[in-house]
Write an enzyme that holds these catalytic residues in place. Structure first.
Site, PDB file in Angstrom:
ATOM      1  N   HIS A  89      37.015  35.998  44.691  1.00 18.31           N
ATOM      2  CA  HIS A  89      38.237  36.502  45.352  1.00 18.31           C
ATOM      3  C   HIS A  89      38.436  35.853  46.718  1.00 18.31           C
ATOM      4  O   HIS A  89      38.898  36.503  47.662  1.00 18.31           O
ATOM      5  CB  HIS A  89      38.205  38.028  45.497  1.00 18.31           C
TER       6      HIS A  89
ATOM      7  N   ASN B  49      41.652  45.446  39.926  1.00 22.72           N
ATOM      8  CA  ASN B  49      42.223  44.182  39.457  1.00 22.72           C
ATOM      9  C   ASN B  49      43.581  44.436  38.811  1.00 22.72           C
ATOM     10  O   ASN B  49      43.980  45.584  38.627  1.00 22.72           O
ATOM     11  CB  ASN B  49      41.290  43.532  38.418  1.00 22.72           C
TER      12      ASN B  49
END
Ligand code: HDE
Length: 709
Positions: free
Chosen positions: A74, A147
């Site tokens: 990420h 997510n």
């Protein structure tokens, strides 16, 4: 509403940390005013630089240390500030203030991200997107680190390093960047069938969103809600975007990566700057504890979703993002999310993936941010005051007073003191556990195929075609035949038609069986040598909510519409269309043969937003060509306009023209496709608005696929 307590407190905190440079002198870090920051101190104008030059040393030293390690996953993210508001109290399920007090406006900071790519990689990689929300609640910070897909690749935290090592660039040559289409990833996926459900979501349009603002968010794990009586319910968290769930096509994604690799970041930033604040509703799937074992899968297995048809999503509040960060590094880069940050009323379950995350995030922040005092960084600071006996360490910015830093103490009157549960003290849910200590995977986690198959069955035909294209692209990029072959066999266990289409594109055959390497999991327990047949059942024929065909198609707000214009364009056409689109909050941009300004047929000057040399069709959602012979002749003389329109047609977008605008279309593939429902020649702006709100005309797909641009 603006002056709600928590919202004001967080703004005050952030405001106090800001530095305004207006009308201020340049100083060193010790506060000395500087009179030259352009030249180093030398022995003569042409002589050597002197070691004495502390101004040079301070400036260069700071520069040398500007970078911190990027997130191991990420790394590429974009964030925004906003707030959360509750519609109705759900106190029967949770005692959390954020879920019971409808008068609150809880500040949030949300960071969206890709997973695999480095900090400087493209936004349009085919990947999962992170959707991490920090709620600054009055009882302490709650982080919902989720997510844009409702399931994860693996079932046990122990496998996370393997998963990430396989998808990251290969270690010998650091290729490819921000792409899963390579051998090591498919070697791992084909040997670890628990990955298949999340994997097929990534192969679907969810892996290439049109915008962060058009993605769903999911907490993934089953969590617990705890009410005042100490009773628990299982819960799954969902974020539902107001603008619906929309994606780009793979061909667009590839081209956007070249044309504007900041496409999602820019989109979020510009929408907020324009006052078009992104909104999501928070929904809960609530399951009584008594129903824990009533499902065809294990609620603790993070590779499984609960179909919304089985347990409906209860909408309880909304989140609005209404302010861009002031400084990317200080806020978006330094924000530290911790899934372990919960508040009374929200608790964990024994999902073995969640359990591992509770350890990992704090650990990673220590090496990323350099000190366990990272909670003192303004973006990470809770809105509640913090008092404890943790002390010292790098970058302590607070000055703890007093003689004691231990508990119990009498020298400080027992302070800081403990709070009972009634006073808001956190108490872990007292789950009864009676088990052997064992390193294994529960048998109830061993069905890896039913849900990927359910997902695929639930998609519309155009979505299925995209999945076929994605598998074909990804596997086509692998070099090892045995990996591709193993993947084909595995895809065939999900859906045979899907596998045969992919096999045809690869020029391969689906094997009858595959070799199962020692200690690898194919369709069963991931910890033992296993030769069991694949487990699969149909407990639901279809789950329509999984398809993007079921999303919202009722708005064109923030859609980017290109107006193709040159000198002499028809002002009446232009004005009527522009006003109609802007009334619906779409964004009109003038694309012309050159930059600067152009003049319409009523002799008015108009500012050009982009010259055709600097922009691409893939950056827009729809396009319009107003009439005006002179303008059309000029557009016809530049081949890029023809390409621009052909591409928009290929990507199934709405295209409208008025009057002579049709002459430009006659020079494109549209000449033979005028009956298409999203090609609007001399129609009312309303029809164009309707066509744009449909996002794409997927009925065009078969024709579109044959167009070579
Ligand atoms: Fe993460 N994950 N993760 N993850 N994750 C990180 O923490 C990790 C998982 C997610 O915008 C890291 O601060 C492990 C699931 C997001 O700053 C790291 C496991 C889900 C973000 C880490 C998982 C996520 C991260 C890297 C398996 C969805 C970005 C930097 C047990 C529910 C947050 C950091 C942001 C970030 C570890 C699995 C989502 C290394 C060990 C499941 C959105 O700590």
């Amino acid at each position: 509403m603006e002056d709600k307590k928590t919202a004001t407190e967080k703004s005050r905190q952030l405001e106090n940390s800001k530095i305004d440079y207006k009308d201020k002198p340049l100083t060193t870090r010790q506060g000395l005013k500087v009179n030259d920051t352009n030249n180093s101190l030398k022995a003569g104008a042409r002589g050597a630089t002197l070691l004495e030059d502390f101004l040079l040393r301070e400036k260069i030293h700071n520069f040398d240390h500007e970078r911190i390690p990027e997130r191991i996953v990420h790394a590429r993210g974009s964030a925004a500030h906003g707030y959360f508001e509750l519609y109705d109290s759900i106190e029967e399920y949770s005692k959390a203030g954020i879920f019971t007090d409808t008068s609150r406006k809880t500040p949030v900071f949300v960071r969206f991200s890709t997973v695999a790519g480095s900090k400087g990689s493209t936004d349009l990689a085919r990947d999962v997107r992170g959707f991490a929300v920090k709620f600054y609640t009055e009882e302490g910070t709650w982080d919902l680190v989720g997510n844009n897909m409702p399931v994860f690749f693996i079932q046990d935290a122990m496998k996370f390093p393997d998963l990430i090592h396989s998808v990251k660039p290969e270690p010998n040559n650091e290729i490819p960047q921000a792409a899963s289409a390579h051998d090591t990833f498919y070697d791992f996926v084909s040997l670890t069938t628990e990955t298949l459900h999340n994997h097929i979501w990534v192969m679907s349009d969810r892996g290439i969103p049109r915008s962060f603002r058009m993605m769903e968010g999911f907490g993934i794990h089953t969590f617990r809600l705890i009410n005042k009586k100490g009773e628990a319910h299982f819960v799954k968290f969902h974020w539902k975007p107001k603008l619906g769930v929309h994606s780009v096509t793979w061909d667009e994604a590839l081209k956007i990566s070249g044309a504007d690799s900041d496409f999602h970041r820019r989109d979020l930033w510009e929408a907020i700057e324009a006052g078009q604040f992104p909104e999501w509703e928070l929904g809960l799937q609530i399951i009584p504890e008594a129903d824990e074992h009533k499902f065809d899968f294990d609620l603790l297995d993070p590779t499984k979703l609960i179909p919304e048809e089985t347990v409906p999503v209860k909408i309880i509040g909304k989140m609005v993002l209404n302010r861009n960060p002031d400084n990317f590094f200080a806020e978006t880069e330094q924000v530290a999310f911790l899934p372990g940050n919960v508040v009374p009323g929200i608790d964990f379950t024994n999902d073995p993936l969640l359990q591992g995350r509770l350890f990992s995030y704090r650990d990673t922040q220590l090496s990323r941010l350099g000190s366990h005092n990272f909670h003192q960084i303004p973006i990470n600071k809770p809105v509640t005051e913090t008092y404890n006996n943790q002390r010292d360490g790098h970058m302590q910015t607070e000055i703890p007073k007093g003689q004691t830093a231990y508990f119990p103490n009498s020298l400080s009157g027992g302070c800081p003191y403990l709070s009972s549960v009634e006073e808001g003290g956190f108490e872990a849910y007292q789950e009864r556990i009676d088990a052997n200590k064992i390193r294994t995977r529960s048998e109830s986690f061993s069905d890896h195929f039913s849900q990927p198959a359910l997902f695929y069955r639930s998609l519309a035909q155009w979505e299925k075609n995209h999945v076929i294209g994605a598998y074909s692209f990804e596997l086509g990029k692998c070099n090892h035949e045995h990996i591709k072959s193993r993947m084909l066999w595995i895809i065939a266990q999900i859906d045979e038609d899907l596998a045969s289409s992919v096999a045809e594109n690869l020029g391969m055959k689906i094997p009858d069986d595959i070799e199962r390497p020692i200690n690898q999991a194919i369709g069963a327990n991931a910890n033992i040598e296993d030769h069991q047949p694949v487990k699969k059942k149909v407990y639901l024929e279809e789950s329509p909510e999984l398809s993007q065909a079921k999303t919202k198609f009722d708005s064109i707000a923030t859609r980017q519409i290109a107006f193709l214009v040159a000198d002499g364009f028809n002002m009446k056409d232009f004005d009527a269309m522009k006003k109609a689109l802007e009334k619906e909050n779409a964004v009109v941009k003038l694309v012309a043969p050159h930059g600067g300004t152009i003049i319409c047929d009523e002799n008015m000057e108009h500012k050009v937003d982009a010259s055709i040399m600097t922009t691409e069709s893939v950056l827009f959602d729809a396009l319009y060509v107003p009439g005006g012979k002179k303008s059309i002749d000029a557009l016809l003389s530049k081949a890029k306009f023809t390409k621009f329109i052909n591409e928009a047609f290929k990507h199934c977008k709405a295209i409208a023209t008025s009057n002579e605008g049709e002459d430009l279309l006659n020079n494109t593939v549209i000449a033979n496709n005028k009956s298409d429902k999203a090609i609007l020649i001399n129609k009312n702006p309303k029809d164009f608005i309707n066509a744009i709100s449909q996002h794409r005309n997927w009925e065009r797909m078969e024709v579109a696929e044959k167009i070579a641009v």
